[in-house]
Write a protein that holds these residues in place. Structure first.
Motif, PDB file in Angstrom:
ATOM      1  N   ILE A 299       1.031  -1.434   0.204  1.00 53.86           N
ATOM      2  CA  ILE A 299       0.038  -0.169   0.077  1.00 53.86           C
ATOM      3  C   ILE A 299       0.846   1.152  -0.172  1.00 53.86           C
ATOM      4  CG2 ILE A 299      -0.413  -0.220   2.620  1.00 53.86           C
ATOM      5  CD1 ILE A 299      -3.192   1.494   2.407  1.00 53.86           C
ATOM      6  N   GLU A 300       0.725   2.158  -0.932  1.00 58.14           N
ATOM      7  CA  GLU A 300       0.928   3.464  -1.042  1.00 58.14           C
ATOM      8  C   GLU A 300       0.057   4.443   0.003  1.00 58.14           C
ATOM      9  OE1 GLU A 300       3.859   4.111  -4.278  1.00 58.14           O
ATOM     10  OE2 GLU A 300       2.647   2.741  -5.565  1.00 58.14           O
ATOM     11  N   PRO A 301       1.316   5.637   0.441  1.00 62.40           N
ATOM     12  CA  PRO A 301       0.811   6.576   1.300  1.00 62.40           C
ATOM     13  C   PRO A 301      -0.487   6.585   0.304  1.00 62.40           C
ATOM     14  CG  PRO A 301       3.312   6.863   0.898  1.00 62.40           C
ATOM     15  CD  PRO A 301       2.816   5.702  -0.459  1.00 62.40           C
ATOM     16  N   GLY A 302      -1.972   7.666   1.076  1.00 65.27           N
ATOM     17  CA  GLY A 302      -2.070   8.285   0.434  1.00 65.27           C
ATOM     18  C   GLY A 302      -3.681   7.309  -0.248  1.00 65.27           C
ATOM     19  N   GLU A 303      -3.824   5.980  -0.644  1.00 64.84           N
ATOM     20  CA  GLU A 303      -4.392   5.558  -0.716  1.00 64.84           C
ATOM     21  C   GLU A 303      -5.390   4.328  -0.398  1.00 64.84           C
ATOM     22  OE1 GLU A 303      -2.773   2.167  -4.367  1.00 64.84           O
ATOM     23  OE2 GLU A 303      -1.429   1.585  -3.001  1.00 64.84           O
ATOM     24  N   ILE A 304      -6.177   3.928  -0.965  1.00 67.71           N
ATOM     25  CA  ILE A 304      -7.083   2.654  -0.447  1.00 67.71           C
ATOM     26  C   ILE A 304      -7.171   1.750  -0.357  1.00 67.71           C
ATOM     27  CG2 ILE A 304      -9.533   2.111   0.445  1.00 67.71           C
ATOM     28  CD1 ILE A 304     -10.314   5.035   0.019  1.00 67.71           C
ATOM     29  N   VAL A 305      -6.659   0.539  -0.519  1.00 63.01           N
ATOM     30  CA  VAL A 305      -6.757  -0.445  -1.042  1.00 63.01           C
ATOM     31  C   VAL A 305      -7.574  -1.712   0.208  1.00 63.01           C
ATOM     32  CG1 VAL A 305      -5.201  -2.594  -0.456  1.00 63.01           C
ATOM     33  CG2 VAL A 305      -4.131  -1.095  -1.052  1.00 63.01           C
ATOM     34  N   GLY A 306      -8.225  -1.883  -0.992  1.00 66.78           N
ATOM     35  CA  GLY A 306      -9.347  -3.396   0.028  1.00 66.78           C
ATOM     36  C   GLY A 306      -9.095  -4.774   0.161  1.00 66.78           C
ATOM     37  N   LEU A 307      -9.105  -5.181   1.130  1.00 67.57           N
ATOM     38  CA  LEU A 307      -9.109  -6.841   1.000  1.00 67.57           C
ATOM     39  C   LEU A 307     -10.224  -7.582   1.779  1.00 67.57           C
ATOM     40  CD1 LEU A 307      -6.672  -9.108   1.876  1.00 67.57           C
ATOM     41  CD2 LEU A 307      -6.262  -8.364   3.796  1.00 67.57           C
ATOM     42  N   LEU A 308     -10.643  -8.371   0.280  1.00 67.24           N
ATOM     43  CA  LEU A 308     -12.349  -9.182   0.109  1.00 67.24           C
ATOM     44  C   LEU A 308     -11.687 -10.358   0.671  1.00 67.24           C
ATOM     45  CD1 LEU A 308     -15.285  -7.712  -0.799  1.00 67.24           C
ATOM     46  CD2 LEU A 308     -14.417  -8.227  -2.883  1.00 67.24           C
ATOM     47  N   GLY A 309     -12.241 -10.499   1.587  1.00 67.43           N
ATOM     48  CA  GLY A 309     -12.531 -11.852   1.395  1.00 67.43           C
ATOM     49  C   GLY A 309     -13.564 -12.421   2.144  1.00 67.43           C
ATOM     50  N   PRO A 310     -13.994 -13.938   2.259  1.00 63.88           N
ATOM     51  CA  PRO A 310     -15.286 -14.840   2.949  1.00 63.88           C
ATOM     52  C   PRO A 310     -15.159 -14.885   4.482  1.00 63.88           C
ATOM     53  CG  PRO A 310     -14.740 -16.130   1.303  1.00 63.88           C
ATOM     54  CD  PRO A 310     -13.114 -15.281   1.392  1.00 63.88           C
ATOM     55  N   ASN A 311     -15.264 -14.952   4.990  1.00 66.49           N
ATOM     56  CA  ASN A 311     -15.044 -15.236   6.453  1.00 66.49           C
ATOM     57  C   ASN A 311     -14.327 -16.746   6.714  1.00 66.49           C
ATOM     58  OD1 ASN A 311     -16.822 -13.104   7.542  1.00 66.49           O
ATOM     59  ND2 ASN A 311     -18.772 -14.396   7.821  1.00 66.49           N
ATOM     60  N   GLY A 312     -13.507 -16.173   7.735  1.00 62.05           N
ATOM     61  CA  GLY A 312     -12.407 -17.451   7.386  1.00 62.05           C
ATOM     62  C   GLY A 312     -10.993 -17.735   6.666  1.00 62.05           C
ATOM     63  N   ALA A 313     -11.504 -16.480   5.556  1.00 65.86           N
ATOM     64  CA  ALA A 313     -10.393 -15.887   4.881  1.00 65.86           C
ATOM     65  C   ALA A 313      -8.487 -15.738   4.758  1.00 65.86           C
ATOM     66  CB  ALA A 313     -10.182 -15.614   3.481  1.00 65.86           C
ATOM     67  N   GLY A 314      -8.736 -15.209   6.652  1.00 63.33           N
ATOM     68  CA  GLY A 314      -7.094 -14.904   7.071  1.00 63.33           C
ATOM     69  C   GLY A 314      -7.778 -13.453   7.061  1.00 63.33           C
ATOM     70  N   LYS A 315      -8.022 -12.826   6.767  1.00 59.96           N
ATOM     71  CA  LYS A 315      -8.292 -11.479   6.515  1.00 59.96           C
ATOM     72  C   LYS A 315      -7.619 -10.966   8.110  1.00 59.96           C
ATOM     73  CE  LYS A 315     -12.727 -10.032   5.700  1.00 59.96           C
ATOM     74  NZ  LYS A 315     -12.661 -11.370   5.601  1.00 59.96           N
ATOM     75  N   SER A 316      -8.472 -10.951   9.290  1.00 62.02           N
ATOM     76  CA  SER A 316      -7.615 -10.565  10.229  1.00 62.02           C
ATOM     77  C   SER A 316      -6.445 -10.723  11.099  1.00 62.02           C
ATOM     78  CB  SER A 316      -8.771 -11.313  11.804  1.00 62.02           C
ATOM     79  OG  SER A 316     -10.362 -10.199  11.330  1.00 62.02           O
TER      80      SER A 316
ATOM     81  N   GLU B 118      -9.552  11.482   1.106  1.00 58.25           N
ATOM     82  CA  GLU B 118      -9.575  12.379   0.421  1.00 58.25           C
ATOM     83  C   GLU B 118      -8.365  14.087   0.924  1.00 58.25           C
ATOM     84  OE1 GLU B 118     -13.280  13.406  -1.287  1.00 58.25           O
ATOM     85  OE2 GLU B 118     -13.089  11.859  -2.949  1.00 58.25           O
ATOM     86  N   GLU B 119      -9.276  14.657   2.302  1.00 53.22           N
ATOM     87  CA  GLU B 119      -8.998  15.843   3.221  1.00 53.22           C
ATOM     88  C   GLU B 119      -7.747  15.225   3.845  1.00 53.22           C
ATOM     89  OE1 GLU B 119     -12.307  17.500   4.970  1.00 53.22           O
ATOM     90  OE2 GLU B 119     -13.508  17.276   3.580  1.00 53.22           O
ATOM     91  N   PHE B 120      -7.457  13.876   4.261  1.00 50.20           N
ATOM     92  CA  PHE B 120      -6.037  14.001   4.694  1.00 50.20           C
ATOM     93  C   PHE B 120      -5.377  12.884   4.434  1.00 50.20           C
ATOM     94  CE2 PHE B 120      -9.977  14.970   7.283  1.00 50.20           C
ATOM     95  CZ  PHE B 120     -10.537  16.231   8.339  1.00 50.20           C
ATOM     96  N   HIS B 121      -5.532  12.041   2.702  1.00 51.89           N
ATOM     97  CA  HIS B 121      -4.769  11.675   2.398  1.00 51.89           C
ATOM     98  C   HIS B 121      -4.409  10.950   3.364  1.00 51.89           C
ATOM     99  CE1 HIS B 121      -4.098  14.269  -0.495  1.00 51.89           C
ATOM    100  NE2 HIS B 121      -4.471  15.691   0.423  1.00 51.89           N
ATOM    101  N   THR B 122      -4.957   9.879   4.290  1.00 51.59           N
ATOM    102  CA  THR B 122      -4.770   8.674   5.048  1.00 51.59           C
ATOM    103  C   THR B 122      -4.824   7.654   4.379  1.00 51.59           C
ATOM    104  OG1 THR B 122      -6.147   9.874   7.151  1.00 51.59           O
ATOM    105  CG2 THR B 122      -5.791   7.594   7.037  1.00 51.59           C
ATOM    106  N   ALA B 123      -3.405   7.140   4.290  1.00 54.56           N
ATOM    107  CA  ALA B 123      -4.057   5.055   2.988  1.00 54.56           C
ATOM    108  C   ALA B 123      -4.301   4.673   4.035  1.00 54.56           C
ATOM    109  CB  ALA B 123      -2.424   4.373   3.059  1.00 54.56           C
ATOM    110  N   ILE B 124      -5.065   4.071   3.202  1.00 52.06           N
ATOM    111  CA  ILE B 124      -6.623   3.086   4.234  1.00 52.06           C
ATOM    112  C   ILE B 124      -6.247   1.428   3.756  1.00 52.06           C
ATOM    113  CG2 ILE B 124      -8.910   2.804   4.890  1.00 52.06           C
ATOM    114  CD1 ILE B 124      -8.883   5.382   4.226  1.00 52.06           C
ATOM    115  N   ILE B 125      -6.304   1.127   5.047  1.00 51.99           N
ATOM    116  CA  ILE B 125      -5.898  -0.730   4.575  1.00 51.99           C
ATOM    117  C   ILE B 125      -8.128  -1.142   4.627  1.00 51.99           C
ATOM    118  CG2 ILE B 125      -5.735  -3.113   4.312  1.00 51.99           C
ATOM    119  CD1 ILE B 125      -2.848  -2.693   4.677  1.00 51.99           C
ATOM    120  N   TYR B 126      -9.014  -1.645   3.881  1.00 49.69           N
ATOM    121  CA  TYR B 126     -10.133  -1.637   4.388  1.00 49.69           C
ATOM    122  C   TYR B 126     -10.076  -3.106   4.184  1.00 49.69           C
ATOM    123  CZ  TYR B 126     -15.133  -0.459   4.771  1.00 49.69           C
ATOM    124  OH  TYR B 126     -16.446  -0.366   4.893  1.00 49.69           O
TER     125      TYR B 126
END
Ligand SMILES: Nc1ncnc2c1ncn2[C@@H]1O[C@H](COP(=O)(O)OP(=O)(O)OP(=O)(O)O)[C@@H](O)[C@H]1O
Length: 310
Positions: free
Chosen positions: A24-41, A180-188
């Motif tokens: 993940i680069e500074p200022g971008e939003i990256v999505g981590l998509l997966g079903p329950n139990g995929a290993g995201k947490s 957008e306003e604070f350029h926080t990079a987010i892993i969602y």
């Protein structure tokens, strides 16, 4: 930039996270998509330096965070899936409590509390005890706690699970605004593909501990570029027709919801005559027929043979 390299976590027999790579680069939003139990947490917990990986590492600006976790903790905010707040305290008191735990200087903390309350839209409710908050308000305050130290990177673990649609929209808009306003990079992370599609420019799809697809929405959807998803609506449900469709080799991923049926079919195949014959033989009338833009759900189904939501 944060880079996750060959990150792996084994719990006895379970490979919860298996050779995962992403960045993940500074200022971008990256999505981590997966079903329950995929290993995201589990991935996020390692990324937050709360549990060590079995293998692999995370690099912040090319420096290992296993060797130097403090550098990452300073610039990272984590919104956990579980709500971690004190019901007997107000929102303001909760923020003060967590700010003090992190030893924030008094004046700076006071300033940040005002800003954070505005960012999460709880200025007018800040004097109410949290036990009287709705589920959505608690989730917003949970996000606020992670924002106190002005993190450059924010990790959110399924922040909209179990809340009403209005609070959900509020959280999604807050995430967009922070970016957008604070350029926080987010892993969602989420198992709701609509949210990830709406919010993230780049997406990683995870299943059974592995990243199974990655790229922009369009890049991921182009995995299905050789197929069309077709949605048909019937005048009345018909088991016979569904049975015939399931037997038809040119169709795959047949999904039935009473009078609505979707399936995928190769783009270069003219399956309309077959569809007409099958419907005629089953004595069922087609009400409508539509070619659908593929969704991330379709990609997931295509890659794993299972639906994203279970
Ligand atoms: N502490 C643990 N001990 C043993 N197994 C674990 C542990 N934590 C997670 N797992 C297992 O690892 C796998 C991945 O779990 P994880 O919670 O990371 O998935 P997830 O994608 O975040 O799902 P959810 O949305 O349900 O939290 C699951 O099979 C889970 O049962």
């Amino acid at each position: 930039m944060i880079e996750v390299v060959n990150l792996t976590k084994k719990f006895k027999k379970v490979n919860a996270v298996d050779q995962v790579n992403f960045y993940i680069e500074p200022g971008e939003i990256v999505g981590l998509l997966g079903p329950n139990g995929a290993g995201k947490s589990t991935t996020i917990t390692m990324l937050s330096t709360l549990i060590p990986p079995t293998e692999g590492d995370v690099f912040l600006n090319q420096k290992s965070i296993i060797k130097n976790p403090v550098s990452l903790r300073k610039i990272l905010g984590v919104v956990p899936q579980e709500i971690a707040l004190y019901g007997e305290l107000t929102a303001r008191e909760n923020l003060k409590f967590f700010g003090n735990i992190h030893k924030m200087p008094k004046k700076k903390l006071e300033e940040r509390i005002e800003i954070v309350l505005e960012q999460i839209g709880l200025q007018n409710e800040s004097k109410k005890k949290v036990k009287h908050y709705s589920g959505g308000m608690k989730r917003r305050l949970n996000i606020g706690v992670a924002l106190l130290h002005e993190p450059k990177y924010l990790i959110m673990d399924e922040p909209t699970v179990g809340i009403d649609p209005q609070s959900r929209n509020h959280i999604l808009e807050t995430v967009k605004r922070l970016n957008e306003e604070f350029h926080t990079a987010i892993i969602y992370t989420s198992h709701y593909m609509e949210e990830v599609e709406y919010i993230a420019k780049r997406i990683y799809i995870m299943d059974k501990g592995k990243i199974i697809a990655s790229g922009t929405k369009d890049e991921i959807k182009s995995i299905l570029s050789s197929e069309n998803t077709i949605l048909i609506k019937l005048e009345q449900p018909s088991k016979e027709f569904v049975h015939a469709l399931l037997q038809e080799p040119m169709l795959s991923n047949v999904n039935v919801n009473e009078k609505e049926i979707s399936f995928t079919v190769a783009k270069d195949v003219n399956f309309l005559p077959t569809l007409m014959t099958l419907s005629k033989n089953s004595g069922v009338r087609l009400k409508s027929f539509q070619v659908e833009e593929p969704s991330l759900e379709d990609v997931f189904l295509h890659l794993t043979g299972r639906a994203l939501r279970n």
